[in-house]
Motif scaffolding. Structure first.
Motif, PDB file in Angstrom:
ATOM      1  N   TRP A  51      -0.220  -4.840   9.806  1.00 42.94           N
ATOM      2  CA  TRP A  51       0.486  -3.904   8.933  1.00 42.94           C
ATOM      3  C   TRP A  51       1.929  -3.723   9.400  1.00 42.94           C
ATOM      4  O   TRP A  51       2.208  -3.748  10.607  1.00 42.94           O
ATOM      5  CB  TRP A  51      -0.203  -2.535   8.959  1.00 42.94           C
ATOM      6  CG  TRP A  51      -1.558  -2.495   8.322  1.00 42.94           C
ATOM      7  CD1 TRP A  51      -2.704  -3.097   8.779  1.00 42.94           C
ATOM      8  CD2 TRP A  51      -1.918  -1.798   7.124  1.00 42.94           C
ATOM      9  NE1 TRP A  51      -3.752  -2.807   7.936  1.00 42.94           N
ATOM     10  CE2 TRP A  51      -3.303  -2.022   6.917  1.00 42.94           C
ATOM     11  CE3 TRP A  51      -1.212  -1.003   6.212  1.00 42.94           C
ATOM     12  CZ2 TRP A  51      -3.986  -1.469   5.812  1.00 42.94           C
ATOM     13  CZ3 TRP A  51      -1.905  -0.466   5.135  1.00 42.94           C
ATOM     14  CH2 TRP A  51      -3.264  -0.697   4.944  1.00 42.94           C
ATOM     15  N   VAL A  67       0.848  -1.187   0.000  1.00 36.66           N
ATOM     16  CA  VAL A  67       0.000   0.000   0.000  1.00 36.66           C
ATOM     17  C   VAL A  67       0.887   1.241   0.000  1.00 36.66           C
ATOM     18  O   VAL A  67       1.838   1.321   0.776  1.00 36.66           O
ATOM     19  CB  VAL A  67      -0.919   0.010   1.242  1.00 36.66           C
ATOM     20  CG1 VAL A  67      -1.748   1.294   1.298  1.00 36.66           C
ATOM     21  CG2 VAL A  67      -1.833  -1.214   1.235  1.00 36.66           C
ATOM     22  N   PHE A  70      -6.330 -10.937   5.332  1.00 36.72           N
ATOM     23  CA  PHE A  70      -7.130 -11.654   6.327  1.00 36.72           C
ATOM     24  C   PHE A  70      -8.445 -12.050   5.660  1.00 36.72           C
ATOM     25  O   PHE A  70      -9.310 -11.206   5.419  1.00 36.72           O
ATOM     26  CB  PHE A  70      -7.344 -10.731   7.529  1.00 36.72           C
ATOM     27  CG  PHE A  70      -8.388 -11.182   8.521  1.00 36.72           C
ATOM     28  CD1 PHE A  70      -9.311 -10.267   9.033  1.00 36.72           C
ATOM     29  CD2 PHE A  70      -8.448 -12.501   8.956  1.00 36.72           C
ATOM     30  CE1 PHE A  70     -10.264 -10.661   9.946  1.00 36.72           C
ATOM     31  CE2 PHE A  70      -9.410 -12.897   9.870  1.00 36.72           C
ATOM     32  CZ  PHE A  70     -10.314 -11.974  10.370  1.00 36.72           C
ATOM     33  N   ASN A  90     -13.835 -12.230   0.717  1.00 44.41           N
ATOM     34  CA  ASN A  90     -13.629 -10.897   1.273  1.00 44.41           C
ATOM     35  C   ASN A  90     -12.309 -10.836   2.036  1.00 44.41           C
ATOM     36  O   ASN A  90     -12.012 -11.728   2.844  1.00 44.41           O
ATOM     37  CB  ASN A  90     -14.773 -10.534   2.223  1.00 44.41           C
ATOM     38  CG  ASN A  90     -16.042 -10.176   1.481  1.00 44.41           C
ATOM     39  OD1 ASN A  90     -16.094  -9.159   0.799  1.00 44.41           O
ATOM     40  ND2 ASN A  90     -17.058 -11.010   1.606  1.00 44.41           N
ATOM     41  N   GLU A  91     -11.534  -9.809   1.774  1.00 43.87           N
ATOM     42  CA  GLU A  91     -10.215  -9.692   2.371  1.00 43.87           C
ATOM     43  C   GLU A  91     -10.029  -8.355   3.065  1.00 43.87           C
ATOM     44  O   GLU A  91     -10.201  -7.304   2.451  1.00 43.87           O
ATOM     45  CB  GLU A  91      -9.135  -9.846   1.292  1.00 43.87           C
ATOM     46  CG  GLU A  91      -7.705  -9.738   1.821  1.00 43.87           C
ATOM     47  CD  GLU A  91      -6.658  -9.719   0.710  1.00 43.87           C
ATOM     48  OE1 GLU A  91      -6.948  -9.130  -0.356  1.00 43.87           O
ATOM     49  OE2 GLU A  91      -5.567 -10.289   0.897  1.00 43.87           O
ATOM     50  N   ALA A  92      -9.666  -8.412   4.325  1.00 42.14           N
ATOM     51  CA  ALA A  92      -9.255  -7.214   5.057  1.00 42.14           C
ATOM     52  C   ALA A  92      -7.749  -7.327   5.314  1.00 42.14           C
ATOM     53  O   ALA A  92      -7.138  -8.355   5.019  1.00 42.14           O
ATOM     54  CB  ALA A  92     -10.017  -7.098   6.376  1.00 42.14           C
ATOM     55  N   PHE A  93      -7.167  -6.283   5.840  1.00 43.60           N
ATOM     56  CA  PHE A  93      -5.731  -6.278   6.133  1.00 43.60           C
ATOM     57  C   PHE A  93      -5.559  -6.137   7.645  1.00 43.60           C
ATOM     58  O   PHE A  93      -5.787  -5.061   8.205  1.00 43.60           O
ATOM     59  CB  PHE A  93      -5.044  -5.133   5.398  1.00 43.60           C
ATOM     60  CG  PHE A  93      -5.302  -5.151   3.911  1.00 43.60           C
ATOM     61  CD1 PHE A  93      -5.835  -4.050   3.269  1.00 43.60           C
ATOM     62  CD2 PHE A  93      -5.044  -6.282   3.158  1.00 43.60           C
ATOM     63  CE1 PHE A  93      -6.091  -4.064   1.908  1.00 43.60           C
ATOM     64  CE2 PHE A  93      -5.301  -6.317   1.783  1.00 43.60           C
ATOM     65  CZ  PHE A  93      -5.834  -5.202   1.163  1.00 43.60           C
ATOM     66  N   ASP A  94      -5.201  -7.243   8.291  1.00 44.73           N
ATOM     67  CA  ASP A  94      -5.249  -7.244   9.741  1.00 44.73           C
ATOM     68  C   ASP A  94      -3.931  -6.920  10.438  1.00 44.73           C
ATOM     69  O   ASP A  94      -3.928  -6.522  11.601  1.00 44.73           O
ATOM     70  CB  ASP A  94      -5.799  -8.578  10.268  1.00 44.73           C
ATOM     71  CG  ASP A  94      -4.918  -9.773   9.939  1.00 44.73           C
ATOM     72  OD1 ASP A  94      -5.078 -10.813  10.609  1.00 44.73           O
ATOM     73  OD2 ASP A  94      -4.088  -9.686   8.995  1.00 44.73           O
TER      74      ASP A  94
END
Lengths: 123, 111
Positions: free
Chosen positions: A113, A37, A100, A107-111
């Motif tokens: 960083w 990102v 995640f 569905n993908e989140a970013f848990d």
């Protein structure tokens, strides 16, 4: 502790190459995609793309396709973001993030960083 | 121009409730794609606040809640505290772009 630790700040000249790193620990590295990102100065977050550490398959946002490459070294649980020829417009803070998947719909989140790597490109 | 639209800034006094909106379209929030929210202090790693539109990871206070309706989603923060002052981003997946997408971010100021 599950964490992603990124390499330190870099100062480069236009046209130079660069590779920054993101080391995962505390979890099975090959079971979670790693996304990259970008945050340009004073701007928001932009998803650049992601890599599957299990087979190095990469998926790029069209805005970044052809300008950066992703790679991994599973022996040292590290993901890399690489440029072959930097531009001044690459000056930004770069984050890696762990994907995640919490359901079966994809569905993908970013848990998790990384702390970010500041890249400055200036002549 | 971000695919997901957020207000640039919101503000509230300590103890108040604020909401941050995230407006998308039929190719992202309006489909089965969930919305996720992140809290970001400048120079630090973003933190996942809400995933799957409404779920809080362990350790996130229940003062933070998420909702989704149609092509929009919202993050609500109740009992506003000074330490909530940060940037907040929504994120989803866009089927047309085949990309993860972020909103432009909202700066929360605690008055």
């Amino acid at each position: 502790e599950v964490q992603l630790v990124q390499s330190g700040a870099e100062v480069k000249k236009p046209g130079e190459s660069l590779r920054i790193s993101c080391k995962g620990s505390g979890y099975s590295f090959t079971t979670h995609w790693i996304s990259w990102v970008r945050q340009m100065p004073g701007k928001g977050l932009e998803w650049m793309g992601k890599i599957d550490p299990s087979d190095s398959y990469s998926n790029f946002s069209p805005s970044f396709q052809g300008h950066v490459t992703f790679s991994v070294d599973t022996s040292i649980t590290t993901a890399y973001l690489q440029w072959s020829s930097l531009k001044a417009s690459d000056t930004a803070l770069y984050f890696c993030a762990r994907g995640f998947y919490y359901d079966t719909s994809g569905n993908e989140a970013f848990d998790i960083w990384g702390q970010g790597t500041m890249v400055t490109v200036s002549s | 121009q971000s695919v997901l639209t957020q207000p640039p800034s919101v503000s509230g006094a300590p103890g108040e409730r604020v909401t941050i909106s995230c407006t998308g379209s039929s190719s992202n929030i309006g489909t089965s794609h969930d919305v996720h929210w992140y809290q970001h202090f400048p120079g630090k790693a973003p933190k996942l606040l809400i995933y799957g539109s409404t779920n809080r990871p362990s350790g996130v206070p229940d003062r933070f809640s998420g909702s989704k309706s149609g092509t929009s989603a919202s993050l609500a923060i109740t009992g506003l505290q000074a330490e909530d002052e940060a940037d907040y981003y929504c994120q989803s997946y866009d089927s047309r772009l085949s990309d993860s997408v972020f909103g432009g971010g909202t700066k929360l100021t605690v008055l």
